[in-house]
Design an enzyme around this catalytic site. Structure first.
Site, short mmCIF file in Angstrom:
data_model
loop_
_atom_site.label_atom_id
_atom_site.label_comp_id
_atom_site.label_asym_id
_atom_site.label_seq_id
_atom_site.Cartn_x
_atom_site.Cartn_y
_atom_site.Cartn_z
N ASP A 259 72.92 42.25 44.53
CA ASP A 259 73.47 43.61 44.38
C ASP A 259 73.43 44.35 45.71
O ASP A 259 74.06 45.38 45.86
CB ASP A 259 72.68 44.40 43.33
CG ASP A 259 73.29 45.77 43.07
OD1 ASP A 259 74.52 45.83 42.88
OD2 ASP A 259 72.55 46.78 43.10
N HIS A 283 76.06 47.08 45.16
CA HIS A 283 74.94 48.02 45.11
C HIS A 283 75.12 49.03 43.97
O HIS A 283 75.20 50.24 44.19
CB HIS A 283 74.78 48.75 46.45
CG HIS A 283 73.38 49.27 46.66
ND1 HIS A 283 72.83 49.49 47.90
CD2 HIS A 283 72.41 49.63 45.77
CE1 HIS A 283 71.61 49.97 47.78
NE2 HIS A 283 71.33 50.06 46.48
N GLY A 285 73.03 48.95 41.16
CA GLY A 285 71.86 48.94 40.30
C GLY A 285 71.51 50.31 39.76
O GLY A 285 71.10 50.45 38.60
#
Length: 325
Positions: A259, A283, A285
Site C-alpha cells: 500500500d 496508500h 490504508g
C-alpha cells in the site's frame, strides 16, 4: 464557538474539518477552519492548537508553523509523524506533538487483510482475466493454515490480528521494538526478527518509520524469508529497500502486496508497476468512510482534555528549543 479573548491571548484552534461539523467541542476556544488553502483563516500567531490537514503535501502543512509563536499542540491525523518531526526544533519550547494512534486501526487493518487475501488467492489475475473475458481456473494458496508474522505490534498491528483470527491461521507471531506480554501471547523484540522470518508464510509490516526501521526490509531481511512468502507493507514505503524487493519478486521467490512504496507516489514506468507477483494500492490504508467519524472523535476528545488543562493522549514528542535556542 468562543468569542475573542479581550486580553488578546492566543487561543485559536485550527481544524481541517469545519468546527460546526464536530459535535461536543469544548467552549472557551476560538475554532477556525483551515485545510491547507492558500489563505490563512486567522493570524497564525494566535493559534495554540494546530490540527494538521490530512493528505496534503508536507510543505503546505508545515508552512504556518513558522508563524505560530503561541503554539502549544500539533495534532496530526496520521499515525506516523515523520513529516512533522523535522520542524519540531523550530516550534515554541514545550509544544506537544500528538499522533493519531487508533484513528486508522480499523481501515488500515481491513486493507491489510484485503491485500493478504487478494495476493494469496490471485485476485489481480482474475480481474485481468475478467477484462479479457477468460475463465482461468486453478488452485491458489489460502490464508488458512498459514503462519503470519506482524512486524510492528502497536494498535494497528493488534487490529490486524483481530481480523486474522477467524481465518484459521496456523500461527500469528507478534514483533515490536520491545518485548511484552499480551492476552493473545508474547510480543517478541525486534532483535528476534532474524530468527522469526524464516518460519513466516506472510510478513506484515506495520511498524512506524524511524531511523531503526528505515530500510529494515532490505536484502538480508528478504533473503531470510521463506520461498513463496508474501511481504505486505501497510506502514511506510521507506521501510522496504525497493531494489532488493524487485530482485526477489523478479526471480519469483517472493510475492509482495504494497500500500506504500519508495518512491511515493510511484512514478509511471517504475519497474514495481509491472513486477511479477506484486499487488499495489496507492496508500489508501487510512482514507475510507471510517476516517471522518474517528477523526472528529479524536479532535473532540483531545480538545476536551486541552481545554481542561489535562494531559493529552498520544504525545510522541515535545519541542525543547526553538531555532534560536
Amino acid at each position: 464557538m468562543a468569542t475573542a479573548d479581550p486580553h488578546g491571548a492566543p487561543h485559536d484552534v485550527w481544524l481541517p474539518i469545519p468546527p460546526e461539523e464536530i459535535d461536543g467541542l469544548p467552549t472557551g476556544l476560538n475554532y477556525v477552519h483551515w485545510d491547507a488553502g492558500p489563505e490563512y483563516p486567522a493570524d497564525p500567531a494566535r493559534c495554540v492548537f494546530y490540527a494538521v490537514p490530512y493528505m496534503k503535501d508536507v510543505e503546505t502543512s508545515l508552512r504556518p508553523l513558522a508563524r505560530m509563536s503561541g503554539l502549544r499542540v500539533v495534532q496530526t491525523l496520521t499515525a506516523g509523524v515523520e513529516h512533522i518531526l523535522p520542524a519540531l526544533d523550530r516550534l515554541p519550547p514545550g509544544t506537544r506533538l500528538c499522533n493519531a494512534r487508533g484513528l486508522h486501526d480499523a481501515s488500515t487493518a481491513e486493507l491489510a487483510l484485503t491485500l493478504i487475501l487478494a495476493a494469496l488467492r490471485g485476485i489481480p489475475g482474475f480481474v485481468r482475466a475478467q477484462d479479457a473475458g477468460e475463465w482461468r481456473h486453478g488452485f491458489r494458496p489460502a490464508l488458512a493454515d498459514k503462519s503470519v508474522l506482524i512486524v510492528g505490534y502497536g494498535s494497528i498491528g493488534s487490529a490486524i490480528e483481530d481480523r486474522l483470527t477467524p481465518f484459521e491461521c496456523a500461527r500469528v507471531t507478534r514483533l515490536a521494538r520491545t518485548a511484552r506480554e499480551t492476552v493473545r501471547g508474547p510480543v517478541h523484540p525486534l532483535s528476534a526478527l532474524d530468527a522469526l522470518l524464516p518460519d513466516a508464510d506472510v510478513v506484515v509490516l506495520a511498524t512506524p518509520l524511524t531511523e531503526d526501521t528505515r530500510g529494515l526490509a532490505g536484502r538480508d531481511f528478504l533473503a531470510r524469508m521463506k520461498d513463496g512468502a508474501l511481504l505486505v507493507n501497510i506502514a511506510r514505503g521507506r521501510i522496504v529497500d525497493t531494489d532488493a524487493l524487485l530482485a526477489e519478486v523478479a526471480s519469483g521467490r517472493l510475492l509482495a502486496a504494497l500500500d506504500v512504496t519508495d518512491p511515493e507516489p510511484l512514478p509511471a514506468g517504475h519497474p514495481l508497476w509491472r513486477a511479477p507477483g506484486v499487488l499495489i494500492t496507492p496508500h489508501v490504508g487510512g482514507p475510507s468512510s471510517a476516517f471522518l467519524p474517528r477523526a472528529k472523535r479524536l479532535l473532540r476528545d483531545q480538545l476536551t482534555l486541552f481545554a481542561a488543562g489535562r494531559p493529552l493522549r498520544n504525545t510522541v514528542a515535545m519541542a525543547e528549543r526553538n531555532a534560536e535556542g
